[in-house]
Design a protein around this motif. Sequence first.
Motif, PDB file in Angstrom:
ATOM      1  N   ILE A 241       0.839  -1.205   0.000  1.00 39.51           N
ATOM      2  CA  ILE A 241       0.000   0.000   0.000  1.00 39.51           C
ATOM      3  C   ILE A 241       0.871   1.250   0.000  1.00 39.51           C
ATOM      4  N   ILE A 242       1.906   1.255   0.829  1.00 34.94           N
ATOM      5  CA  ILE A 242       2.815   2.406   0.857  1.00 34.94           C
ATOM      6  C   ILE A 242       3.477   2.588  -0.503  1.00 34.94           C
ATOM      7  N   ALA A 243       3.941   1.470  -1.106  1.00 35.74           N
ATOM      8  CA  ALA A 243       4.589   1.558  -2.419  1.00 35.74           C
ATOM      9  C   ALA A 243       3.657   2.173  -3.451  1.00 35.74           C
ATOM     10  N   ALA A 244       2.379   1.745  -3.440  1.00 34.32           N
ATOM     11  CA  ALA A 244       1.416   2.268  -4.406  1.00 34.32           C
ATOM     12  C   ALA A 244       1.172   3.757  -4.194  1.00 34.32           C
ATOM     13  N   ASN A 245       1.236   4.209  -2.955  1.00 32.91           N
ATOM     14  CA  ASN A 245       0.989   5.618  -2.660  1.00 32.91           C
ATOM     15  C   ASN A 245       2.212   6.502  -2.860  1.00 32.91           C
ATOM     16  N   LEU A 246       3.395   5.896  -2.959  1.00 35.80           N
ATOM     17  CA  LEU A 246       4.617   6.678  -3.174  1.00 35.80           C
ATOM     18  C   LEU A 246       4.789   7.109  -4.623  1.00 35.80           C
ATOM     19  N   GLY A 247       4.096   6.439  -5.539  1.00 32.92           N
ATOM     20  CA  GLY A 247       4.261   6.777  -6.955  1.00 32.92           C
ATOM     21  C   GLY A 247       5.686   6.527  -7.397  1.00 32.92           C
ATOM     22  N   GLN A 248       6.342   7.559  -7.930  1.00 36.14           N
ATOM     23  CA  GLN A 248       7.708   7.418  -8.416  1.00 36.14           C
ATOM     24  C   GLN A 248       8.727   7.309  -7.285  1.00 36.14           C
ATOM     25  N   GLY A 249       8.261   7.434  -6.060  1.00 36.28           N
ATOM     26  CA  GLY A 249       9.158   7.232  -4.921  1.00 36.28           C
ATOM     27  C   GLY A 249       9.411   5.761  -4.617  1.00 36.28           C
ATOM     28  N   PHE A 250       8.720   4.880  -5.356  1.00 32.52           N
ATOM     29  CA  PHE A 250       8.949   3.442  -5.232  1.00 32.52           C
ATOM     30  C   PHE A 250       9.475   2.901  -6.546  1.00 32.52           C
ATOM     31  N   LEU A 251      10.474   2.015  -6.464  1.00 31.61           N
ATOM     32  CA  LEU A 251      11.053   1.398  -7.659  1.00 31.61           C
ATOM     33  C   LEU A 251      10.967  -0.114  -7.539  1.00 31.61           C
ATOM     34  N   PRO A 252      10.327  -0.818  -8.483  1.00 30.82           N
ATOM     35  CA  PRO A 252      10.330  -2.285  -8.431  1.00 30.82           C
ATOM     36  C   PRO A 252      11.759  -2.823  -8.489  1.00 30.82           C
ATOM     37  N   LEU A 253      12.051  -3.750  -7.614  1.00 37.53           N
ATOM     38  CA  LEU A 253      13.392  -4.315  -7.529  1.00 37.53           C
ATOM     39  C   LEU A 253      13.602  -5.350  -8.632  1.00 37.53           C
ATOM     40  N   ASP A 254      14.788  -5.342  -9.204  1.00 33.24           N
ATOM     41  CA  ASP A 254      15.167  -6.365 -10.177  1.00 33.24           C
ATOM     42  C   ASP A 254      15.035  -7.740  -9.514  1.00 33.24           C
ATOM     43  N   SER A 255      14.335  -8.662 -10.171  1.00 37.21           N
ATOM     44  CA  SER A 255      14.055  -9.961  -9.555  1.00 37.21           C
ATOM     45  C   SER A 255      15.314 -10.776  -9.293  1.00 37.21           C
ATOM     46  N   ARG A 256      16.429 -10.423  -9.906  1.00 37.18           N
ATOM     47  CA  ARG A 256      17.675 -11.148  -9.620  1.00 37.18           C
ATOM     48  C   ARG A 256      18.101 -11.009  -8.164  1.00 37.18           C
ATOM     49  N   TYR A 257      17.636  -9.931  -7.517  1.00 38.55           N
ATOM     50  CA  TYR A 257      18.023  -9.676  -6.127  1.00 38.55           C
ATOM     51  C   TYR A 257      17.087 -10.342  -5.120  1.00 38.55           C
ATOM     52  N   ASN A 258      16.063 -11.010  -5.606  1.00 37.94           N
ATOM     53  CA  ASN A 258      15.147 -11.724  -4.707  1.00 37.94           C
ATOM     54  C   ASN A 258      14.566 -12.882  -5.492  1.00 37.94           C
ATOM     55  N   HIS A 259      15.427 -13.849  -5.793  1.00 32.42           N
ATOM     56  CA  HIS A 259      15.021 -14.991  -6.608  1.00 32.42           C
ATOM     57  C   HIS A 259      14.372 -16.026  -5.709  1.00 32.42           C
ATOM     58  N   ARG A 260      13.060 -16.218  -5.876  1.00 27.06           N
ATOM     59  CA  ARG A 260      12.345 -17.230  -5.119  1.00 27.06           C
ATOM     60  C   ARG A 260      12.475 -18.581  -5.800  1.00 27.06           C
ATOM     61  N   ILE A 261      12.497 -19.634  -5.025  1.00 23.64           N
ATOM     62  CA  ILE A 261      12.772 -20.961  -5.570  1.00 23.64           C
ATOM     63  C   ILE A 261      11.721 -21.431  -6.558  1.00 23.64           C
ATOM     64  N   ARG A 262      10.541 -20.838  -6.541  1.00 24.30           N
ATOM     65  CA  ARG A 262       9.496 -21.249  -7.487  1.00 24.30           C
ATOM     66  C   ARG A 262       9.733 -20.683  -8.886  1.00 24.30           C
ATOM     67  N   GLN A 263      10.701 -19.764  -9.015  1.00 25.75           N
ATOM     68  CA  GLN A 263      10.906 -19.073 -10.284  1.00 25.75           C
ATOM     69  C   GLN A 263      12.037 -19.667 -11.123  1.00 25.75           C
ATOM     70  N   LEU A 264      12.383 -20.919 -10.907  1.00 28.03           N
ATOM     71  CA  LEU A 264      13.516 -21.502 -11.626  1.00 28.03           C
ATOM     72  C   LEU A 264      13.312 -21.462 -13.139  1.00 28.03           C
ATOM     73  N   ARG A 265      12.072 -21.584 -13.598  1.00 22.56           N
ATOM     74  CA  ARG A 265      11.841 -21.639 -15.042  1.00 22.56           C
ATOM     75  C   ARG A 265      12.240 -20.343 -15.741  1.00 22.56           C
ATOM     76  N   THR A 266      12.407 -19.257 -15.001  1.00 16.00           N
ATOM     77  CA  THR A 266      12.816 -17.991 -15.612  1.00 16.00           C
ATOM     78  C   THR A 266      14.327 -17.882 -15.727  1.00 16.00           C
ATOM     79  N   VAL A 267      15.062 -18.841 -15.186  1.00 17.52           N
ATOM     80  CA  VAL A 267      16.524 -18.751 -15.134  1.00 17.52           C
ATOM     81  C   VAL A 267      17.138 -19.410 -16.355  1.00 17.52           C
ATOM     82  N   GLN A 268      17.984 -18.677 -17.045  1.00 25.60           N
ATOM     83  CA  GLN A 268      18.736 -19.228 -18.162  1.00 25.60           C
ATOM     84  C   GLN A 268      20.169 -19.554 -17.762  1.00 25.60           C
ATOM     85  N   ASP A 269      20.733 -18.710 -16.887  1.00 27.78           N
ATOM     86  CA  ASP A 269      22.143 -18.854 -16.522  1.00 27.78           C
ATOM     87  C   ASP A 269      22.312 -18.449 -15.061  1.00 27.78           C
ATOM     88  N   PHE A 270      22.716 -19.397 -14.215  1.00 28.43           N
ATOM     89  CA  PHE A 270      22.871 -19.114 -12.792  1.00 28.43           C
ATOM     90  C   PHE A 270      23.937 -18.044 -12.537  1.00 28.43           C
TER      91      PHE A 270
END
Length: 370
Positions: A241-270
């Motif tokens: 909710i805070i992120a949505a209200n910050l507008g440009q004050g919030f930046l989505p983080l690159d998923s490489r910095y928070n790789h969840r184990i369910r997302q293996l299919r998106t990985v090409q090169d470890f």
Amino acid sequence: MPFRLPAKCQGQEEDDVAAEGGGWIDGQAIRRFAHSVAVFIAGDANIFFPALVALASVEEHNPRRFRKFICFDKSGLTADMIRLMARYDIEFVDANAVPTYESVKRLVPMKEGKWPPEIMLNWALPEYFATLGYDYSVKMDYDVLCINPFTDFEMFTTGQILFSALYSKGSTFVPAAASRTIESRTGFRCTFERAINAGVAVFDNRLAADYRFFERYAALYALLVEQCPELPTLEQVALAIIAANLGQGFLPLDSRYNHRIRQLRTVQDFTTDIIIIHYLTRHKPWRPMTIRDVRKLTGADIPVLPFYRSIWLDFASKIEGFHRYCNERPYSSTEVLCLALAVFKEQNRIKDAARQAEPPTVLKRLIGGA
């Protein structure tokens, strides 16, 4: 946007800021910059050894680039912990030194009962680090492992982004009546934006202090507990909710910095597609895992989880204290083969069961013709 030096490090001689792989900057400028970023993990004393491993892994792949901290109440601190933190150049923050710690302790724990109240220190510490002179902070959960060097954090450059975290599946659904109450009391619109996973979050500490981030966060979280206590992971609902209200004050983080184990299919090169592994689920790598668990995980379509465990165990086993704090051991080649066979057999069993449940081909034609 490529990595750029913060304003306070710009203007150095060109030789002093020679580019190094992945956008990091070498020389005096990066040494000065390193002292402006605090990487921290907070909770209770039970997080100690996994947190030690996580921060040691950050240092392994980013030598001398950050100051590293573990934060919990000093009542849980032991002499061995003090010695190990010194060994790995990690500093201890007594939670009692954080001015808002009493407010943290008054927050109601989430309904899941998995996390202690002290995890809310994570959202108070950026402002605390601002008072110590740190420009930025990187908050990490204790169940993460860094496996590659950091390449860039865009928000280290602009002076306009308060915090960055990973967008996740789902939405911040809040019942309409609760939404109206929350907006009238806090000014936050409970918009149906995407959810947040807060395994890793990056803060501009000065902007967090100017915004009174923890004060606003705590008020919003308390209202969510009051108005819709049935919602899961309210900590992350409040952040979304805070992120949505910050507008440009919030930046989505690159998923490489928070790789969840369910997302293996998106990985090409470890070596490039993952920087930090986040060990979600209750199957933490320092806890026992049985063949029965492997079968269940295969049925839940995450058969790779046991193999992700081996990455953590291999690294953690090299950290002093591993044999005292962890009863698990790295897998042998034979054990890895046994795990693979268990996964293979369970996948075949699931396929066979699905085939047996299907109507015969002739019957399917008849049904289709009907």
